[in-house]
Design a protein around this motif. Structure first.
Motif, PDB file in Angstrom:
ATOM      1  N   ASP A 295       0.838  -1.210   0.000  1.00  0.00           N
ATOM      2  CA  ASP A 295       0.000   0.000   0.000  1.00  0.00           C
ATOM      3  C   ASP A 295       0.864   1.247   0.000  1.00  0.00           C
ATOM      4  OD1 ASP A 295      -1.720  -2.062   0.473  1.00  0.00           O
ATOM      5  OD2 ASP A 295      -2.707  -1.162   2.193  1.00  0.00           O
ATOM      6  N   VAL A 296       0.728   2.079  -1.023  1.00  0.00           N
ATOM      7  CA  VAL A 296       1.604   3.232  -1.156  1.00  0.00           C
ATOM      8  C   VAL A 296       0.870   4.444  -1.724  1.00  0.00           C
ATOM      9  CG1 VAL A 296       3.707   1.865  -1.478  1.00  0.00           C
ATOM     10  CG2 VAL A 296       2.310   2.442  -3.457  1.00  0.00           C
ATOM     11  N   ALA A 297       1.495   5.608  -1.551  1.00  0.00           N
ATOM     12  CA  ALA A 297       0.988   6.838  -2.161  1.00  0.00           C
ATOM     13  C   ALA A 297       2.155   7.781  -2.353  1.00  0.00           C
ATOM     14  CB  ALA A 297      -0.082   7.480  -1.274  1.00  0.00           C
ATOM     15  N   GLY A 298       2.098   8.599  -3.379  1.00  0.00           N
ATOM     16  CA  GLY A 298       3.199   9.515  -3.627  1.00  0.00           C
ATOM     17  C   GLY A 298       3.094  10.200  -4.973  1.00  0.00           C
ATOM     18  N   GLU A 299       4.217  10.329  -5.672  1.00  0.00           N
ATOM     19  CA  GLU A 299       4.283  11.092  -6.915  1.00  0.00           C
ATOM     20  C   GLU A 299       4.952  10.278  -8.026  1.00  0.00           C
ATOM     21  OE1 GLU A 299       6.523  15.148  -8.429  1.00  0.00           O
ATOM     22  OE2 GLU A 299       5.704  15.047  -6.395  1.00  0.00           O
ATOM     23  N   VAL A 300       4.382  10.343  -9.217  1.00  0.00           N
ATOM     24  CA  VAL A 300       4.906   9.606 -10.368  1.00  0.00           C
ATOM     25  C   VAL A 300       6.140  10.317 -10.920  1.00  0.00           C
ATOM     26  CG1 VAL A 300       4.421   8.833 -12.723  1.00  0.00           C
ATOM     27  CG2 VAL A 300       2.636   8.705 -10.974  1.00  0.00           C
ATOM     28  N   VAL A 301       7.181   9.545 -11.219  1.00  0.00           N
ATOM     29  CA  VAL A 301       8.378  10.132 -11.839  1.00  0.00           C
ATOM     30  C   VAL A 301       8.617   9.624 -13.255  1.00  0.00           C
ATOM     31  CG1 VAL A 301       9.561  10.592  -9.670  1.00  0.00           C
ATOM     32  CG2 VAL A 301       9.895   8.402 -10.803  1.00  0.00           C
TER      33      VAL A 301
ATOM     34  N   ASP B  93       2.235  13.528 -11.272  1.00  0.00           N
ATOM     35  CA  ASP B  93       0.910  13.229 -10.727  1.00  0.00           C
ATOM     36  C   ASP B  93       1.016  12.662  -9.315  1.00  0.00           C
ATOM     37  OD1 ASP B  93      -0.340  14.074 -12.993  1.00  0.00           O
ATOM     38  OD2 ASP B  93      -0.804  12.072 -13.768  1.00  0.00           O
ATOM     39  N   LYS B  94       0.133  13.125  -8.435  1.00  0.00           N
ATOM     40  CA  LYS B  94       0.017  12.556  -7.096  1.00  0.00           C
ATOM     41  C   LYS B  94      -0.946  11.371  -7.188  1.00  0.00           C
ATOM     42  CE  LYS B  94       2.334  15.987  -5.149  1.00  0.00           C
ATOM     43  NZ  LYS B  94       2.485  16.893  -6.290  1.00  0.00           N
ATOM     44  N   VAL B  95      -0.558  10.225  -6.639  1.00  0.00           N
ATOM     45  CA  VAL B  95      -1.353   9.014  -6.807  1.00  0.00           C
ATOM     46  C   VAL B  95      -1.374   8.165  -5.539  1.00  0.00           C
ATOM     47  CG1 VAL B  95      -0.943   8.872  -9.304  1.00  0.00           C
ATOM     48  CG2 VAL B  95       0.624   7.737  -7.711  1.00  0.00           C
ATOM     49  N   VAL B  96      -2.317   7.238  -5.520  1.00  0.00           N
ATOM     50  CA  VAL B  96      -2.401   6.153  -4.539  1.00  0.00           C
ATOM     51  C   VAL B  96      -2.347   4.862  -5.335  1.00  0.00           C
ATOM     52  CG1 VAL B  96      -3.814   5.022  -2.774  1.00  0.00           C
ATOM     53  CG2 VAL B  96      -3.807   7.513  -2.957  1.00  0.00           C
ATOM     54  N   ALA B  97      -1.659   3.847  -4.818  1.00  0.00           N
ATOM     55  CA  ALA B  97      -1.535   2.607  -5.581  1.00  0.00           C
ATOM     56  C   ALA B  97      -1.459   1.403  -4.662  1.00  0.00           C
ATOM     57  CB  ALA B  97      -0.302   2.654  -6.478  1.00  0.00           C
TER      58      ALA B  97
END
Length: 349
Positions: free
Chosen positions: A91-97, A110-114
């Motif tokens: 379970d993670v969340a953060g920013e796409v690079v 993009d800020k995301v949850v994954a």
């Protein structure tokens, strides 16, 4: 890199780092079954890092009871972990690079949850690769910590209530009486809030120290599971249960549930042991109106997106127990193994 992978780096100040260069990556690895863990910094180059996401990530009760023990003892091999060393957490969340070829819905920044795959894991670290189908946008109103707590626990609660219990979450359905066992666990905490969106009458079991917490989330009746009344899971008001979300870590036999169910009452069992499987089959074969079904989830990005939107709207919240820096990830994992937390343990990088 896989066609459908989105690569995320969960450290905002490093969002512009190129992943095709040599880059130090910090992770927490499971290196040996039986609980052997160690931290490692390594260097990966010549392509994209397929290691671990690290911005914010959450532990959940179900991952602990079915995940931590299973992972550390190797009871689920060869399904997961697929091989050792294994980077823990999904379970993670953060920013796409960086994004893979064919990924159209996300872009760098993009800020995301994954949710990462159980087989590959990868949450306890700085970078990770995720299947785009299980990545959703995270609006500014939802913190990374709140988002990271959602995937396994909230998806489990959501599926149990919307699919198995047919709750609509919009308050338009007929009021149902719902018992939630293990209500102060991570699945239970989300299940309470989701059930109340349908105006259900919620009865909860938990330990004495968490009674006020579950009451604050809208529970109508609370049972201390260590008392005779709690062991019998009898509603204080005498109500019969239309549905039971059984997420408690301790086993509760069918003989305890059955007299407390309504005519067509259903137990949705997240604990899944030999006894519950036997009951499931028996009730099917005998065409019983009172049933027990194991929770079998079909993970869908649209459901995760629904949960993120509920958090944005203030209708759902992640209860956070404590937070650790990534450098202390092993301490966070040890605390989760101890089982003394109430709510999510967050690791932040």
């Amino acid at each position: 890199m896989c066609f459908w992978e989105v690569v995320g780096q969960w450290c905002l100040e490093l969002a512009g780092t190129a992943l095709n260069s040599f880059c130090p990556v910090e992770t927490l690895l499971l290196t040996k079954f039986g609980g052997k863990r160690r931290s490692r910094r390594w260097r990966t180059g010549g392509g994209l890092i397929y290691a671990s996401w690290g911005r914010f990530l959450g532990f959940c009760r179900r991952f602990r009871t079915l995940g931590v023990k299973v992972f550390e003892k190797g009871q689920a091999r060869p399904i997961f972990p697929r091989k050792l060393p294994h980077i823990l957490v999904t379970d993670v969340a953060g920013e796409v690079v960086e994004v893979g070829e064919g990924v159209k819905n996300f872009k760098v920044g993009d800020k995301v949850v994954a949710m990462l795959s159980y087989g590959n894991g990868g949450g306890l670290g700085e970078f990770a690769a995720a299947n785009a189908e299980m990545v959703v946008a995270r609006p500014s109103e939802v913190s990374a910590a709140e988002g990271a707590g959602l995937p396994v626990a909230a998806l489990s609660a959501h599926w149990a209530l919307t699919k198995d219990a047919e709750i609509k979450l919009d308050g338009t359905g007929k009021q149902k009486n719902i018992l939630i066992t293990g209500a102060s666990g991570n699945v239970g905490l989300y299940a309470i809030q989701l059930a109340k969106l349908e105006n259900a009458h919620v009865i909860a079991t938990c330990g004495a120290r968490n009674i006020e917490l579950v009451r604050s989330l809208g529970v109508n009746e609370v049972l201390d599971y260590k008392t005779p009344e709690g062991e019998a899971v009898k509603s204080p008001s005498g109500r019969k249960y239309d549905f039971v979300i059984h997420s408690a870590s301790q086993a509760i036999p069918w003989s305890v549930f059955e007299p407390n169910l309504s005519t067509n009452g259903k137990v949705i069992d997240l604990t899944l042991g030999p006894s519950s499987l036997f009951t499931f089959v028996l009730k099917k074969l005998t065409f019983s109106k009172k049933t027990l079904v194991p929770l079998i989830i079909s993970l869908k990005g649209e459901n995760l997106d629904c949960l993120v939107k509920l958090v944005k709207e203030g209708k759902l919240k992640t209860v956070i127990d404590s937070s650790f820096p990534l450098s202390k990830a092993e301490d966070a994992w040890a605390k989760r193994l101890d089982g003394n937390n109430t709510g999510k343990i967050i690791v932040e990088h």
